[in-house]
Enzyme design. Structure first.
Site, PDB file in Angstrom:
ATOM      1  CB  SER A 186      53.394  41.531 -14.280  1.00 15.97           C
ATOM      2  OG  SER A 186      52.500  41.378 -15.346  1.00 15.97           O
ATOM      3  N   GLY A 196      52.972  36.375 -14.576  1.00 15.01           N
ATOM      4  CA  GLY A 196      53.520  36.602 -13.242  1.00 15.01           C
ATOM      5  C   GLY A 196      54.915  36.066 -13.033  1.00 15.01           C
ATOM      6  CB  CYS A 245      61.799  69.156 -27.692  1.00 18.86           C
ATOM      7  SG  CYS A 245      62.831  69.352 -29.148  1.00 18.86           S
TER       8      CYS A 245
END
Length: 705
Positions: free
Chosen positions: A293, A330, A532
């Site tokens: 990618s 890509g 949290c």
């Protein structure tokens, strides 16, 4: 003591003459009221860099969406703030009463992205005298939203645009959607496969869907041959090749010889031989590969495509009936607007340059080998869907430590209370201040603080003395001009749910206010979410910044402060979890309209409720509510103030509300209980008491309008 007092005054005098941190920060403090234009905000956040041609800042200081890209006319632009207000305003004010956070989808942008991709390849094909054509597919893993996938099939039907699946549910999704698409559209079946997956793919071919089974493992071939014979379906087969070409960035880790997916050349040759022996070599028609990618340059792209094209030509020589070369994903997008080829968040090319590099590389190799030009397929998911989706969330408060002021008397009293062995640190601090050696001041201030912390730990220093030490050291830093001026903005959002790539791989996205961009931002801040978890914050931004220019909150004036995260339409929704049981955002689909507001909300979906996210973790909200209701009946007695029926109604409503903060809401319970409780329905809205809960057959129908 007089000498010590003199030392204190002398020590602080040089510091007091230093410029304040606000003056060090330059124009931010001294020119808050100077003229500031939307174009300056556009430059500050580099909106043109990452946003063109879909986003800009309008004359009102709001983000504007150009739904048709460069073809958008002036009257077709959409003010994003108006969309947010339409979605979030109460129904009595003409809104949809959706709670934030909110995803705003623009299918018009999606359509333009698809058309631009197709046009880029069409131009390259024509310019290079390429004798075949481009025919893309959308990898549904990028975003499996039903309406998005259906839009792609509809918008791409004229281009024979298809879908790619990598799992059984994705395959079922793709099969269903392509029943309404072009019969020539490809259905590419990637991913690891079992008997059921292969059977589904072959059934899809039996249903006249243009299905190709791409082998990820050599062992899958035996199952394809066996099941196709049993079902009486002639398969179309492809293989995924492991190329030697790969790029070095984060997204290139799944490419190359050691990559997770695909077959080596040795395995590909064995596949050819086995198919030949079975009389099925004509079924071998597609070669697939994936460099990784966010390919950063067209040079790397051309190198990989050229290597794959040579494998393609060799397969033709070996007798395979090759027709398609699938270059995988890509095609990158420019998240930070820098057009850089040395970054995981940018690319150094345009759509047109990408397409030209692919077509040139395939044509060069095929012509050299006297092989007919194949159909070029790509799986460009990120480039297709990233721009069409915007995440909107609200900053509900901000906090910044305020350095205390200390008079000479305060300092003298502080010194008198210091332990004996801390006096040396203070004396060194004083002498450094007199000399004007401010670097040494910081060193001795830190030593003083650390010594006092140790004294506090062993009980020889009380908390007031420790606080005074902290105050003095912070004052020194402030006067020297090195104190931290970055505020923390608390946002009504879960990073883990809505921006998981930031937490997981430190992927940065463009984030900025969607309004007030005609005002100078006077603060810098990081964003802290509701979870949290210490990782639940955003402290890295485009441009390598560790904080974001922001405006002073005006909550006390009833003004909300909306931020937008852009280019997040790929992967974020599918990867997001339910950390702290925060579910996904509300969603609206917005299309450009010629009506008075310039847009129409075509679909609106509230985000998951507390009940929804509890169910996702195998809890049963209906039973939980009944348990709490019975507890209320046992322990709460009507006292004319907060009765059991009111508490029961409040808990019922909590189960049905989203987990996020309801900013600025009021309720009858807070009114009845000194504004210290919570409740979401007014007395007028509450139309049932404890007895309004249905019987065992309908335990979840508590009445609260």
């Amino acid at each position: 003591m007089p000498a010590l007092a003199f030392s204190v005054d002398a020590a602080m005098a040089p510091l007091s003459l230093l410029p304040s941190p606000e003056i060090f920060s330059g124009a931010i403090a001294s020119s808050c009221f100077a003229e500031w234009t939307p174009s300056q905000s556009s430059d500050l956040y580099n909106v043109d860099g990452w946003g063109k041609p879909y986003f800009s800042v309008n004359s009102s200081g709001n983000i504007t969406v150009h739904p048709h890209g460069t073809r958008t006319m002036d009257h077709q632009t959409i003010d994003l703030l108006k969309v947010v207000k339409k979605a979030s305003d109460s129904k009595t004010n003409g809104g949809l009463d959706l709670q934030l956070p909110l995803i705003v989808r623009f299918p018009d942008v999606l359509k333009d992205r698809l058309e631009c991709l197709q046009s880029a390849f069409n131009f390259a094909v024509k310019a290079q005298n390429y004798t075949s054509h481009y025919q893309g597919v959308y990898p549904v893993k990028c975003n499996q939203d039903r309406f998005l996938v259906e839009d792609i099939v509809k918008f791409g039907s004229a281009f024979r645009f298809g879908l790619e699946a990598g799992s059984k549910p994705e395959l079922l999704l793709a099969m269903s959607c392509l029943c309404k698409g072009n019969s020539e559209s490809l259905l590419i079946c990637n991913g690891f496969k079992d008997v059921e997956y292969i059977s589904l793919a072959l059934i899809a071919r039996k249903l006249s869907l243009n299905t190709v089974i791409v082998l990820e493992q050599e062992e899958e071939l035996d199952s394809v041959i066996d099941i196709s014979e049993k079902l009486g379906v002639r398969p179309v087969i492809g293989v995924r090749a492991k190329l030697r070409t790969k790029h070095s960035g984060h997204f290139g880790s799944t490419s190359g010889e050691k990559g997770k997916f695909g077959l080596t050349t040795t395995q590909i040759v064995r596949v050819v031989k086995k198919l030949y022996q079975c009389g099925m070599l004509d079924c071998f028609q597609l070669l697939h590969f994936h460099i990784g990618s966010q390919i950063p340059t067209t040079e790397l792209l051309a190198d990989g495509v050229g290597e794959a094209a040579q494998i393609y030509c060799e397969l033709v020589r070996l007798g395979a009936s090759m027709k398609v070369i699938d270059i995988g994903g890509g095609l990158g997008i420019d998240y930070d607007g820098t057009k850089s080829s040395n970054s995981d968040v940018s690319v150094g090319y345009t759509l047109e340059e990408y397409a030209m590099a692919v077509v040139q590389a395939v044509k060069l190799v095929c012509d050299r080998n006297s092989v007919s030009h194949p159909v070029i397929c790509s799986e460009s998911g990120r480039a297709l869907v990233s721009h069409h989706s915007i995440l909107i969330f609200e900053a509900v408060s901000s906090s910044k430590y305020t350095v205390p002021t200390m008079s000479s008397f305060d300092i003298q009293h502080f010194v008198e209370q210091l332990p004996e062995d801390a006096h040396l640190d203070y004396d060194n601090l004083s002498e450094s201040a007199i000399r004007g050696d401010y670097e040494a001041c910081l060193v001795y201030a830190d030593q003083l603080k650390q010594r006092c912390v140790e004294k506090f730990k062993d009980g020889s220093l009380d908390i007031e003395q420790l606080a005074a030490t902290d105050g003095l050291c912070d004052l020194v830093a402030k006067e020297i001009g090195v104190s931290n001026l970055v505020s923390t903005y608390h946002v009504n959002l879960s990073v883990f749910t809505s921006i998981p790539d930031f937490w997981g791989i430190e992927q940065v996205f463009p984030i900025l206010p969607i309004h007030r961009l005609d005002e100078r931002p006077t603060k810098r801040g990081i964003l802290s979410d509701l979870t949290c978890d210490s990782d639940g914050k955003i402290d890295k931004f485009i441009g390598g910044e560790s904080s974001l220019p922001l405006h002073e909150l005006e909550g006390e004036n009833g003004m909300k402060y909306y931020l937008g995260m852009f280019l997040g339409g790929a992967y974020q929704e599918a990867l997001g979890g339910v950390h702290n049981l925060f579910g996904g955002p509300s969603v609206v689909r917005v299309s450009q309209s010629d009506g008075p507001f310039g847009f129409a909300v075509t679909r609106a979906v509230p985000g998951p409720s507390c009940s929804d996210v509890l169910r996702s973790m195998q809890h049963e909200p209906e039973i939980m509510f009944q348990t709490l209701k019975h507890r209320i009946e046992e322990y709460v007695h009507d006292d004319g103030n907060m009765g059991g029926a009111m508490i029961t109604g409040g808990i019922w409503q909590s189960f049905h509300n989203m987990p996020y903060l309801t900013v600025g809401s009021s309720c009858c319970l807070t009114a009845a209980n000194g504004n210290n409780g919570y409740y979401y329905c007014s007395d007028e809205d509450f139309t049932g008491g404890a007895d309004a809960v249905a019987g065992d057959d309908e335990p979840w129908s508590y009445v609260c309008a």
